[in-house]
Design a protein around this motif. Structure first.
Motif, short mmCIF file in Angstrom:
data_model
loop_
_atom_site.label_atom_id
_atom_site.label_comp_id
_atom_site.label_asym_id
_atom_site.label_seq_id
_atom_site.Cartn_x
_atom_site.Cartn_y
_atom_site.Cartn_z
N VAL A 2 34.46 48.52 15.41
CA VAL A 2 33.41 47.83 16.11
C VAL A 2 33.24 47.91 17.70
CG1 VAL A 2 31.90 45.86 16.13
CG2 VAL A 2 33.01 46.49 14.05
N GLU A 3 32.13 48.40 18.23
CA GLU A 3 31.91 48.55 19.72
C GLU A 3 31.86 46.78 20.26
OE1 GLU A 3 29.18 49.51 23.32
OE2 GLU A 3 29.03 50.62 21.49
N VAL A 4 32.74 46.33 20.91
CA VAL A 4 32.96 45.04 21.47
C VAL A 4 31.87 44.72 22.60
CG1 VAL A 4 34.12 42.71 21.99
CG2 VAL A 4 34.98 44.66 20.53
N ILE A 5 30.83 43.81 22.20
CA ILE A 5 30.02 43.40 23.37
C ILE A 5 30.12 42.02 23.87
CG2 ILE A 5 27.33 43.03 23.90
CD1 ILE A 5 26.90 45.13 21.60
N VAL A 6 30.30 41.74 25.11
CA VAL A 6 30.83 40.38 25.79
C VAL A 6 29.32 40.08 26.70
CG1 VAL A 6 31.98 39.09 27.23
CG2 VAL A 6 32.93 41.07 25.88
N LYS A 7 28.91 38.79 26.37
CA LYS A 7 27.83 38.39 27.41
C LYS A 7 28.23 36.97 28.11
CE LYS A 7 23.23 36.60 26.84
NZ LYS A 7 21.96 36.21 25.76
N GLU A 8 28.15 36.85 29.24
CA GLU A 8 28.20 35.70 30.17
C GLU A 8 27.19 34.91 30.05
OE1 GLU A 8 30.53 33.54 32.68
OE2 GLU A 8 30.99 35.56 32.62
N LEU A 9 27.28 33.69 29.75
CA LEU A 9 26.39 32.38 29.60
C LEU A 9 26.30 31.45 30.80
CD1 LEU A 9 26.86 31.70 25.93
CD2 LEU A 9 25.31 32.91 26.76
N PRO A 10 25.39 30.98 31.18
CA PRO A 10 25.30 29.96 32.35
C PRO A 10 26.03 28.92 32.35
CG PRO A 10 23.10 30.04 31.24
CD PRO A 10 24.09 31.23 30.59
N GLU A 11 26.05 28.31 30.93
CA GLU A 11 26.91 27.06 30.69
C GLU A 11 27.67 27.43 29.22
OE1 GLU A 11 23.75 24.19 28.74
OE2 GLU A 11 23.99 24.09 30.75
N ARG A 12 28.74 26.39 29.04
CA ARG A 12 29.56 26.49 27.69
C ARG A 12 28.57 26.33 26.54
NH1 ARG A 12 35.04 26.90 28.57
NH2 ARG A 12 35.54 26.13 30.72
N PRO A 13 28.54 27.04 25.52
CA PRO A 13 28.26 26.86 24.27
C PRO A 13 28.92 25.69 23.39
CG PRO A 13 29.34 28.98 24.01
CD PRO A 13 29.28 28.37 25.47
N ARG A 14 28.21 24.98 22.71
CA ARG A 14 28.78 24.16 21.77
C ARG A 14 29.22 24.89 20.40
NH1 ARG A 14 24.61 20.07 21.97
NH2 ARG A 14 24.02 19.97 24.33
N PRO A 15 30.15 24.10 19.75
CA PRO A 15 30.41 24.87 18.36
C PRO A 15 29.30 24.70 17.31
CG PRO A 15 32.18 23.77 19.42
CD PRO A 15 31.34 23.18 20.24
N GLY A 16 28.86 25.40 16.87
CA GLY A 16 27.95 25.55 16.01
C GLY A 16 26.79 26.10 16.44
N LYS A 42 32.00 32.94 27.89
CA LYS A 42 31.34 34.10 27.29
C LYS A 42 31.37 34.28 25.94
CE LYS A 42 33.42 36.90 31.27
NZ LYS A 42 34.11 38.00 31.53
N VAL A 43 30.45 35.08 25.53
CA VAL A 43 30.36 35.29 23.83
C VAL A 43 30.64 36.61 23.66
CG1 VAL A 43 28.78 34.95 21.79
CG2 VAL A 43 28.79 33.28 23.95
N CYS A 44 31.35 37.09 22.41
CA CYS A 44 31.62 38.64 22.06
C CYS A 44 31.26 38.61 20.71
CB CYS A 44 33.00 38.91 22.57
SG CYS A 44 34.23 37.84 21.61
N ASN A 45 31.36 39.82 20.19
CA ASN A 45 31.35 40.10 18.63
C ASN A 45 32.60 40.77 18.26
OD1 ASN A 45 31.11 42.72 19.84
ND2 ASN A 45 29.27 43.43 18.68
N ASP A 46 33.81 40.21 18.82
CA ASP A 46 34.94 40.85 18.34
C ASP A 46 35.43 39.90 17.04
OD1 ASP A 46 37.44 41.59 18.06
OD2 ASP A 46 38.39 40.63 19.99
N PRO A 47 35.56 40.70 15.90
CA PRO A 47 35.89 40.06 14.44
C PRO A 47 37.38 39.22 14.64
CG PRO A 47 36.25 42.51 14.42
CD PRO A 47 35.53 42.18 15.76
N GLU A 48 38.12 39.81 15.57
CA GLU A 48 39.37 39.10 15.85
C GLU A 48 39.38 38.14 16.71
OE1 GLU A 48 42.39 42.09 15.99
OE2 GLU A 48 42.34 42.31 13.88
N CYS A 49 38.30 37.39 17.05
CA CYS A 49 38.24 36.22 17.94
C CYS A 49 38.09 35.00 17.28
CB CYS A 49 37.11 36.48 18.89
SG CYS A 49 36.73 35.16 20.04
#
Length: 150
Positions: A2-16, A42-49
């Motif tokens: 899978v091609e891993v995509i990473v996105k930087e967010l302005p603030e930390r996301p909360r779990p959920g 940052k948020v990624c679509n890495d399955p091993e994260c």
């Protein structure tokens, strides 16, 4: 693969929370089971994260120092004190551990990070980085105080 995509967010996301990546895919931020550790910015679509994939963290959690980084793997040094009853004193011990670095967490040599035990990911990799020392919330000091009072 899978091609891993990473996105930087302005603030930390909360779990959920669910976050949309640039390719339109929605990623849910998981809770790794450690109450005093915040998810990365940052948020990624890495399955091993452990935060955004399907990798579960179980067993021991260590505070270690990064020695070297090679792509998506790193070598860390775990140091601890071991009591020697014969000489009635402590001795320093250290161990090198190979860990996986998720795409959403950037580490450099010398960083202090938290690693968690996982299922075997490769021949010598059985741990994953779950956060840096900056990702700690104030709840950790309260938890330590409760453990000391009991």
């Amino acid at each position: 693969m899978v091609e891993v995509i990473v996105k930087e967010l302005p603030e930390r996301p909360r779990p959920g929370e669910k976050v949309q990546l640039p390719n339109g895919e929605f990623i849910r931020v998981r809770h790794v089971g450690i109450p005093w550790l915040l998810p990365p910015k940052k948020v990624c679509n890495d399955p091993e994260c452990p935060w955004h994939g399907y990798l579960s963290v179980r067993g021991h959690v260590f505070t270690v120092t990064v020695e070297s980084v090679h792509g998506r793997t790193a070598t860390v040094i775990h140091e601890w004190l071991h009591y020697d009853p014969k000489y009635k004193r402590y001795e320093k011990r250290r161990k090198k551990i190979h860990v996986k670095v998720p795409s959403c967490i950037e580490v450099r040599p010398g960083d202090i990070v938290y690693i968690g035990e996982t299922r075997p990911l490769a021949k010598t990799i059985r741990h994953v980085i779950i956060g840096k020392s900056e990702d700690v919330t104030e709840a950790k000091s309260q938890v330590l105080r409760l453990e000391q009072s009991q």
